[in-house]
Design an enzyme around this catalytic site. Structure first.
Site, PDB file in Angstrom:
ATOM      1  CB  SER A 106      61.500 -23.525  92.539  1.00 47.95           C
ATOM      2  OG  SER A 106      62.176 -24.463  93.338  1.00 47.95           O
ATOM      3  CE1 TYR A 202      57.719 -26.425  94.935  1.00 46.33           C
ATOM      4  CE2 TYR A 202      59.711 -27.017  96.119  1.00 46.33           C
ATOM      5  CZ  TYR A 202      59.095 -26.430  95.029  1.00 46.33           C
ATOM      6  OH  TYR A 202      59.852 -25.872  94.036  1.00 46.33           O
ATOM      7  CB  SER A 203      58.783 -33.424  96.884  1.00 44.09           C
ATOM      8  OG  SER A 203      59.919 -34.248  96.706  1.00 44.09           O
ATOM      9  CG  ASN A 204      63.227 -29.182  95.118  1.00 41.21           C
ATOM     10  OD1 ASN A 204      62.723 -28.303  94.443  1.00 41.21           O
ATOM     11  ND2 ASN A 204      63.714 -28.945  96.328  1.00 41.21           N
ATOM     12  N   GLY A 346      61.418 -18.866  93.350  1.00 41.91           N
ATOM     13  CA  GLY A 346      62.618 -19.665  93.394  1.00 41.91           C
ATOM     14  C   GLY A 346      63.573 -19.228  94.479  1.00 41.91           C
TER      15      GLY A 346
END
Length: 391
Positions: A106, A202-204, A346
């Site tokens: 990330s 949090y969301s990819n 990440g």
């Protein structure tokens, strides 16, 4: 690439104590020698003070079962010191390559956010424009409407979009290539987590849309934009966005490992198709390159002042803990010695990275070669960054 507990941020130099030789001559002679400045210099074999960063890495290997731990610590003058602990390959016992390449998960989000904000500065994207402006009709689902989600909310994780990586079987997709829109289809099958702008989560998925907006506005692949606008501009010689079908790590690297469950054996997970991470987590880099990237970013080397200020405008991110606050693709975390540092983190199968930089030009990044098995181990990786920046 799972949701970060740090989303998404050196050492005590060996100061030699030295042993002073005792002189057997008279006090008068000793005084004369001192006056002449002729005391014998500290012995080269004098015991060095234990290095706190090295101790932190050694503990991650010894106590937390990390196959390898690496760190790169940059001082205010730009000098970087690299550290390693453990082994680079469990099968052969080979050494950990200093400043070896790792998958950075990330941290890719910060690169993507920088490109978006550069385009904002060029007047090609509006931070408070709707996603619909750039991707008409694409963002639709239960409680999901791109007309009511802004670009800012994507970058700040306040959109309410469901996370497409929730429930993703990484073993099943290890060698599978994904187009970004296939990943979006996974996300849009689920309802919104909350109305846009009402919470932080949090969301990819947010960064998949951000990457698609970059491509729509520029007419070029996201990987090319990141390479041209960030990697080449800062001189990151060991950082890249893997090409289609590129499942290896190109330069010297420690192998990455994965456990099926707590206590299960580690298995080599170095090679994989990272396309499922795309704009949210596909990139590869080194600790020293990440130090260089974040210090250049904070120093104004990548964004105009107005856009850097927007990036650093944060909201509380309680789920991350530690008093963390999330900006636009970057996180602020308090330091135990006072102040804060800015960075990301990440997690991707085989590797975890944590670190960031301070406003006075210091940087520290730590990588380990398996994802920590519990929150306590994650905190100890994060504590190693704090140790490096507070030395």
């Amino acid at each position: 690439m799972r949701e970060q507990t740090w989303q998404g941020c050196g050492s005590s130099e060996g100061r030699r104590s030295g042993r002073r030789r005792f002189l057997s001559a008279s006090v008068a002679v000793a005084a004369a020698v001192v006056a002449m400045g002729a005391l014998t210099p500290p012995s080269a074999s004098a015991a060095a003070k234990p290095d706190s960063v090295q101790q932190s890495l050694d503990a991650l290997v010894r106590n937390d079962g990390m196959p390898a731990a690496l760190a790169g610590v940059k001082d205010r003058d730009g000098h970087v010191r690299n550290y390693t602990a453990g082994v680079g390959d469990l099968a052969t016992g080979s050494k950990v390559p200093k400043d070896g390449q790792v998958r950075i998960g990330s941290n890719t989000k910060t690169f993507t956010a920088v490109v978006v904000l550069q385009l904002v500065g060029e007047g090609k994207i509006g931070l408070d424009a709707s996603v619909e402006t750039y991707l008409p009709g694409l963002v639709r689902g239960e409680g999901i409407d791109g007309r009511h989600i802004t670009v800012r909310q994507l970058l700040q994780h306040t959109s309410g979009l469901p996370n497409y990586t929730d429930g993703l079987d990484v073993d099943a997709v290890r060698y599978q290539y994904f187009e970004p829109r296939e990943l979006l289809d996974r996300a849009l099958k689920h309802k919104a987590d909350f109305p846009p702008g009402t919470k932080w989560a949090y969301s990819n998925t947010n960064y998949l849309f951000a990457g698609l907006i970059v491509q729509k506005v520029t007419g070029r692949p996201l990987a090319e934009e990141i390479t041209h606008r960030v990697v080449d501009r800062v001189g990151l010689r060991h950082t890249y966005f893997p090409a289609v079908g590129d499942m290896t790590i190109r330069e010297a690297h420690p192998k990455g490992y994965r456990r099926d469950s707590a206590g299960a054996p580690l298995r080599d997970f170095t090679e994989m198709d990272p396309s499922w991470g795309w704009a949210a987590g596909q990139m590869i880099s080194t600790n020293s390159d990440l130090d260089r990237f974040y210090t250049a970013l904070l120093g104004g080397g990548l964004l105009p002042a107005a856009q850097l200020a927007q990036m650093r405008t944060t909201v509380p991110a309680e789920a991350l803990g530690h008093g963390d606050r999330y900006g636009l693709g970057i996180v602020s975390r308090p330091l135990s010695c006072g102040g804060a540092y800015w960075g990301h983190g990440g997690d991707i199968p085989g590797y975890e990275t944590r670190g960031g930089a301070t406003d006075d030009g210091r940087g520290a990044y730590v990588a380990v070669t398996t994802e920590p098995s519990d929150e306590a181990a994650e905190r100890r990786v994060e504590a190693a960054v704090d140790t490096a920046l507070c030395r």
